[in-house]
Each structure stands twice: as structure tokens, then as C-alpha cells.
Design an enzyme around this catalytic site. Structure first.
Site, PDB file in Angstrom:
ATOM      1  N   GLU A 126     -59.972   2.395   3.476  1.00 17.43           N
ATOM      2  CA  GLU A 126     -58.687   2.074   4.113  1.00 17.43           C
ATOM      3  C   GLU A 126     -58.393   0.730   4.686  1.00 17.43           C
ATOM      4  OE1 GLU A 126     -56.916   3.306   8.868  1.00 17.43           O
ATOM      5  OE2 GLU A 126     -58.930   2.616   8.504  1.00 17.43           O
ATOM      6  N   ASP A 178     -63.422   3.868   6.607  1.00 15.07           N
ATOM      7  CA  ASP A 178     -62.527   3.644   7.624  1.00 15.07           C
ATOM      8  C   ASP A 178     -62.590   2.032   7.957  1.00 15.07           C
ATOM      9  OD1 ASP A 178     -60.908   4.809   9.733  1.00 15.07           O
ATOM     10  OD2 ASP A 178     -62.485   3.663  11.190  1.00 15.07           O
TER      11      ASP A 178
END
Ligand SMILES: *[C@@H]1O[C@H](CO)[C@@H](O)[C@H](O)[C@H]1NC(C)=O
Ligand SMILES: *[C@@H]1O[C@H](CO)[C@@H](O)[C@H](O)[C@H]1NC(C)=O
Ligand SMILES: *[C@@H]1O[C@H](CO)[C@@H](O)[C@H](O)[C@H]1NC(C)=O
Ligand SMILES: *[C@@H]1O[C@H](CO)[C@@H](O)[C@H](O)[C@H]1NC(C)=O
Ligand SMILES: *[C@@H]1O[C@H](CO)[C@@H](O)[C@H](O)[C@H]1NC(C)=O
Ligand SMILES: *[C@@H]1O[C@H](CO)[C@@H](O)[C@H](O)[C@H]1NC(C)=O
Ligand SMILES: *[C@@H]1O[C@H](CO)[C@@H](O)[C@H](O)[C@H]1NC(C)=O
Ligand SMILES: *[C@@H]1O[C@H](CO)[C@@H](O)[C@H](O)[C@H]1NC(C)=O
Ligand SMILES: *[C@@H]1O[C@H](CO)[C@@H](O)[C@H](O)[C@H]1NC(C)=O
Ligand SMILES: *[C@@H]1O[C@H](CO)[C@@H](O)[C@H](O)[C@H]1NC(C)=O
Length: 547
Positions: free
Chosen positions: A259, A235
Site C-alpha cells: 500500500e 500496510d
């Protein structure tokens, strides 16, 4: 052959990363939000997405529905974060999504026990499937002593975070001093200020601190080993300094995809140097814009992919491609034209990167922005004969058949666009040719691809309709579709008509088909020696390709 700059970085990187790159490249990933996918007892409680509360999906639930996932042709799942989160309700709802870590060392008991997660992992492996786990390093979400901060008003007082609630970083000194991220163009601001909002400020972990770095590197190695994790989705990667990531990825020693929430190829390219792969946000934007309505411009998608093929380490082979995820509106919330939805979904399975499908897309879910895009899948009844489920099954089958025909050719040949106009895209990735259009359901699209690598007289079958055509002079392919539908063509020597027809009817996945590619007991990890051989083969291959 000259040693070009990208090849040079590949040589450096390939020996460090990519322990499971070869294994992941031929897979397709089904992304799910654990709380919303399946319950332990198979019950179907009402789940109010706008209320943002736990709806009680579990890891046991995932185990019970693995066949549903595998029957569509997926051989990997990506589950939402697993560690203990902020308890109770907040102004932004509960932490059912898993992105609000409080304790890095415990599991989120809403989703099950330590034994349940291990059982999920071993059951996946018995099915020949991989487990990808979502991890958050950049920040943690603590209870507030008093809620005074306001992210729309940078002059408001700092949030009073209860640092003592964190494990292990129970001291303010493990975090960057408070400031909201206000300037996306200032990388220091992006890396060292805080995400979140007044209700749930996300305390930004000090990833410059050597103790913090040492903790994370040893934590990720333990997590991967303990739960038999095969890959990581990381993330908020752009919110941590780039040079944090190589040692982290190396400690994990499995394929990691980051990400980097940004549409700019040049910006994302820098992160391709520090992780195995990146989520393909730069193509996501032109993909959604291009297929949203018949005024979209598909040349923007082709241009973005062309740029990325040159800018990223390993080109677009090191991306994960997606049309939907937990952070963006589902595609059918942007258009109700089924032909546009089918075309956009097709792209994800015919490009260079690893295809990722967000749970619920196959059931036609249409929730818009978070929290509406996190619907409970049990409310669909997991039906396997719906048009989009059949569509996904066909797309995975086409991809697996292309890989099975000649994995090095399919996985190693970058997509080419022999036709690219505002309304049509011919996507060629040998032996597959996909014909996409945004003309809409009222159109009868007609393609004329002047030249391909097929030979005159080759018979091609459209995996979606099972119709066939013959290749003309110079490899020309002519095709007329109906109702704005795309075509996914393969030579009938690779994908025959009886298989194509069986695929439309078979929902059990047991036709001995190439789309259930891995058998139980397959060697899931390469040995260290195997890794080096795979890395050298990759280098050799790309050296030949780039020469
Ligand atoms: C769903 O949750 C929202 C927000 O909490 C609430 O306003 C709404 O009444 C709920 N709907 C139902 C059917 O309970
Ligand atoms: C989830 O479980 C909790 C605790 O048992 C319960 O209070 C809640 O109503 C359940 N949620 C749903 C959507 O069933
Ligand atoms: C946050 O700040 C904005 C801008 O100053 C203001 O409009 C808003 O009312 C504030 N919100 C809260 C909860 O104080
Ligand atoms: C937090 O860390 C600082 C600096 O290392 C130290 O002075 C302080 O005693 C620590 N506080 C607690 C509660 O451990
Ligand atoms: C960039 O952001 C940092 C952290 O907020 C700040 O200290 C610095 O002044 C900013 N630099 C510029 C040029 O705005
Ligand atoms: C990529 O990294 C290089 C080297 O650190 C830097 O000069 C460049 O500005 C970065 N590019 C972008 C778009 O961030
Ligand atoms: C088509 O989609 C674009 C966004 O890509 C939007 O700006 C435009 O208004 C839409 N056009 C029509 C006719 O709906
Ligand atoms: C193709 O498959 C062979 C045999 O399984 C394997 O050794 C090779 O690494 C694969 N190549 C690619 C590019 O995946
Ligand atoms: C034909 O094959 C060559 C060599 O692999 C490749 O560069 C080219 O992109 C292919 N053309 C098409 C239309 O796929
Ligand atoms: C068609 O393809 C299937 C699956 O690949 C294979 O089992 C079957 O033998 C093929 N049939 C013919 C007639 O080639």
C-alpha cells in the site's frame, strides 16, 4: 535490442522477487474485513458501524462462506490483519479492523484460534484458492499511560506510550522518537515520524535498527510458513525506508503487494522496484473522479495508466486494481447512478493488474468514509442473485475465459485505449474489448472503435448482456448500449452464447466453467527451479514485448 533502463531493473528484480507472481497474475482477489464478513455460527448480530466496536466476524465465519466468494469467480481472499491488537475501547473505537498491533507474536483472539486460521488456509487451498494476509510493519499501537498528545497541535506534549505493553519491542529504543507526520513532501518526516492521533498514536517502529530488521525478516518467514500464506498485503509501505523492503519480501518468499497511499505515478514507481507489486492508487483517483458523474474526464484514467505502463517495473502488470477499500468511501456513496457504478466496477476486471473487490461492493453497500465503509456483510443475507453479484460473476468469467484462451497473450498484452474521450473509454486487452462510459443511466451510449486486432467478420459477444455484433472493416467495432451500461466484448469462439446465458442464472458455479479455474490439489507454489524458469520466461516475454 537495446537494454533499456526499465528492462535492466526487471532483469535484476525478477530473479529476486516474484516467487508466486505467475500464480497471482491470473487470479482475482476478494478483500474482506474479518470482523465484518461472517460469524462462526451464522448469526446476524446488529453491527453499528459508527460505534467502531467488534461485530464478531471470525475466520470460521470466512470458512463457512467460501462458496459465496468462489461462486462469484474469486480465487483468492485478502483478510484483514491477524495479530493481537490494542484491547478495549479508545477514543477512536476498538481495534476490530486489526491495524493496531500490540503483539506481533500472538493472534487476535477475537477472530479465532491458531487452529481456525490454519483451517482457513487449508480449506482455501482445497478450494484451489489463495490466502493473502494483511501485515503492518511500520508502527504499533500501545495503550497510553496518559493521553496528552494532539495531532492537530504539534506543540502539544508527546504521548506517554506504555512501551512495556509491546511484544517484542518492549523498549522505547525500538521506536523512532516521537513527532507527528506533518509534511508529506518530506520523506524523512513520512518515514520516521508517527501516524495516528491523540487517542491512538501509532508508535513508529525504528526500521533502521538492525535488531528490528532481523526480527521482522524472521517473523514474516515464520508467519508465512506457519499459516500457509500465499501472498501479503503490506500496510503503510511509504512510511518505511524503501531499502527495508527487498529483504523483507525475500524472507516472505510469496507475492507481496504494498500500500503506497499516493496518487502520483512517479512517486509510486519507486516502490515498484522494491516489492512485487503496488496497490494501484494512481489509477484509483482518476477512476473514481472519472465515473463519479457525467462531467468526469476518462482521459485522465487512460493517461495515468499510460504513464504507469512506462514508469513501473513490469508496467501495470504488477499492480492490484481496486475501486473501494477499507480506507476510502465506497463508490455508491459518491453516486447513486447504477450505470456509473457498473462502469467503474468493470474497469477493475479489464485492466493489466490483479483485480481486487472489496467485500460488500457486490451487495451495493454505500458506506462513506471509515468507519461507515466497514458494514457487516451478514446483514445482506449473502444474496447471490442481486444485479451487482451477477455483474461481478460475469466480469470474473470474462477475465478467466480470456486467460484460458491464451494466458500469455491476455496477461502479457498491456491495455490499449483505441477510444479515449472525456465520456468514453474503449479498453482493449486481447481478446477482450471493454466499452466504458460515464454518460449516465439516461444515455444510450454509442461507440465507434475505428480499429482493433479482431478480424473482419469475427462475432463478438457482450458478456454483460449476451448480445452480439460482427467486426467490420479494419477491425472496426460499432456498439450501441442502453441505460448508460458498459459492454465487455469477447469473440464468441472464446465465450459462447449458451455459456453467457447460463452464467446469468447459475449461482452455484458448477457449470464446469472456466471461472472456477483451479482444482483441488493443484501445485500452489512453484519450486525454486520452477520460480527461476518462470522468472526467465517473464524476462524473455518482456524483452520481446519491449523490443
Ligand atoms: C451507533 O453508535 C453511535 C456511536 O456510538 C451511537 O451514537 C448510536 O446511537 C448507535 N446507534 C444505535 C442504533 O445503537
Ligand atoms: C460480540 O461478542 C461480545 C462478547 O461475547 C459481545 O459482548 C458483543 O455484544 C458481541 N457483538 C455483537 C455485535 O454481537
Ligand atoms: C488539539 O489542538 C487543536 C489545535 O490547537 C485544538 O483546536 C484542539 O482543541 C486540541 N484538541 C485536544 C483534544 O486538546
Ligand atoms: C531500553 O534500551 C536501552 C538502550 O538499549 C537500555 O539502556 C535500557 O536499559 C532498556 N530498558 C529496558 C527497560 O529494558
Ligand atoms: C524533514 O523531516 C525531518 C523529520 O521530521 C526533519 O528533521 C527535517 O528537518 C525535515 N527537513 C526539512 C527540509 O524540512
Ligand atoms: C525516486 O527515486 C529516485 C532515486 O532514489 C529519486 O531521485 C527520486 O526523487 C524519487 N522520485 C520520487 C517521485 O520520489
Ligand atoms: C462531478 O464530480 C466532481 C468530482 O470528480 C465534482 O467536483 C463535481 O462537482 C461533480 N459535478 C457534478 C455536476 O456533480
Ligand atoms: C501460461 O500457462 C502456462 C501453462 O500453465 C504456464 O507455463 C505459463 O507460465 C503461463 N504464462 C503466463 C504469462 O502466465
Ligand atoms: C493490437 O496488437 C498489438 C500487438 O500486440 C498491440 O500493441 C496493440 O495495442 C493492439 N491494439 C489494440 C487496439 O488492442
Ligand atoms: C460453450 O462454452 C462452454 C463453456 O466454455 C462449453 O462447455 C460449451 O461446450 C460451449 N458450447 C459450444 C456450442 O461451443
Amino acid at each position: 535490442m537495446r537494454l533499456t533502463a526499465p528492462l535492466y531493473s526487471l532483469l535484476c528484480a525478477a530473479t529476486v522477487f516474484g516467487a508466486s507472481y505467475e500464480d497471482w497474475q491470473r487470479r482475482s482477489i476478494y478483500q474482506l474485513v474479518t470482523d465484518r464478513f461472517a460469524t462462526s455460527d451464522g448469526s446476524s448480530p446488529a453491527c453499528n458501524t459508527s460505534a467502531r466496536q467488534y461485530c464478531n466476524g471470525t475466520w470460521q465465519g470466512v470458512i463457512s462462506k467460501l462458496d459465496y466468494i468462489q461462486n462469484m469467480g474469486f480465487d483468492a481472499i485478502w483478510i484483514s490483519p491477524i495479530v493481537a491488537n490494542l484491547a478495549g475501547d479508545t477514543g477512536d473505537g476498538a481495534a476490530y479492523h486489526g491495524y493496531w498491533t500490540v503483539d506481533q507474536t500472538s493472534l487476535n483472539d477475537h477472530f479465532g484460534t491458531d487452529g481456525d486460521l490454519k483451517l482457513l488456509s487449508t480449506t482455501l487451498h482445497e478450494h484451489g484458492m489463495f490466502l493473502m494476509v494483511d501485515v503492518v510493519v511500520n508502527h504499533m499501537a500501545a495503550p497510553l499511560l496518559t493521553g496528552t498528545a494532539n495531532s492537530s497541535d504539534p506543540s502539544a506534549p508527546a504521548p506517554a506510550v506504555n512501551y512495556a505493553a509491546f511484544t517484542p519491542f518492549n523498549n522505547e529504543s525500538s521506536f523512532h522518537p516521537f513527532c507527528w507526520i506533518t509534511d508529506d513532501a518530506n520523506q524523512t518526516d513520512v518515514e520516521q515520524c508517527w501516524l495516528g492521533d491523540a487517542a491512538v498514536p501509532l508508535a513508529d517502529v525504528d526500521t533502521e535498527n538492525p535488531d528490528v530488521v532481523a526480527f521482522f525478516n524472521s517473523w514474516i518467514a515464520d508467519l508465512v510458513t506457519t499459516y500457509g500464506i500465499d501472498g501479503l498485503r503490506i500496510d503503510t509501505v511509504k512510511n518505511v525506508r524503501k531499502d527495508f523492503w527487498p529483504a523483507f519480501a525475500q524472507s516472505a518468499d510469496v507475492w507481496s503487494i504494498g500500500e503506497v497511499y499516493d496518487g502520483d505515478v512517479a512517486y509510486v514507481a519507486n516502490y515498484s522496484e522494491v516489492l512485487d507489486a503496488v496497490l494501484d492508487y494512481p489509477s484509483f483517483y482518476p477512476l473514481t473522479r472519472g465515473f463519479q458523474n457525467s462531467s468526469g474526464d476518462l482521459t485522465q484514467l487512460a493517461a495515468s495508466v499510460g504513464d504507469a505502463q512506462h514508469a513501473y517495473r513490469l508496467g501495470t502488470f504488477m499492480t492490484g486494481s481496486f475501486l473501494e477499500n477499507q480506507d476510502n468511501p465506497r463508490f455508491p456513496s459518491l453516486t447513486t447512478d447504477q450505470s456509473l457504478i457498473v462502469n467503474a466496477m468493470t474497469w477493475v476486471f479489464v485492466q493489466d493488474g490483479v483485480p481486487i473487490l472489496y467485500y460488500g461492493q457486490e451487495q451495493g453497500y454505500a458506506g462513506a468514509d471509515d468507519p461507515y465503509n466497514r458494514e457487516a456483510l451478514w446483514l445482506s443475507g449473502y444474496e447471490e442473485d442481486k444485479p451487482l453479484v451477477v455483474h461481478v460473476r460475469a466480469l470474473n468469467a470474462a477475465r478467466k475465459a480470456a486467460i484460458a484462451w491464451d494466458n500469455a497473450t491476455f496477461l502479457g498484452t498491456p491495455v490499449a485505449f483505441p477510444v479515449a474521450s472525456a465520456s468514453q473509454l474503449a479498453v482493449s486487452k486481447q481478446p477482450l474489448l471493454a466499452l466504458l462510459t460515464n454518460a449516465g443511466a439516461s444515455s444510450s451510449p454509442s461507440w465507434s472503435v475505428p480499429s482493433t486486432n479482431y478480424s473482419k467478420g469475427d462475432e463478438l459477444i457482450d458478456v454483460l448482456s449476451c448480445s452480439t455484433t460482427k467486426v467490420g472493416d479494419s477491425g472496426a467495432v460499432a456498439w450501441t448500449g442502453s441505460s448508460g451500461m458498459p459492454a465487455v466484448l469477447l469473440p464468441t469462439s472464446v465465450f459462447n452464447a449458451s455459456y453467457c446465458n447460463a452464467l446469468k442464472n447459475d449461482i452455484s458455479g458448477d457449470t464446469g466453467s472456466p471461472w472456477v479455474a483451479q482444482s483441488a490439489g493443484e501445485e500452489l507454489r512453484l519450486s525454486t527451479a520452477g520460480t527461476l524458469v518462470a522468472a526467465s520466461l517473464t524476462i524473455l516475454f518482456f524483452a520481446v514485448w519491449m523490443a
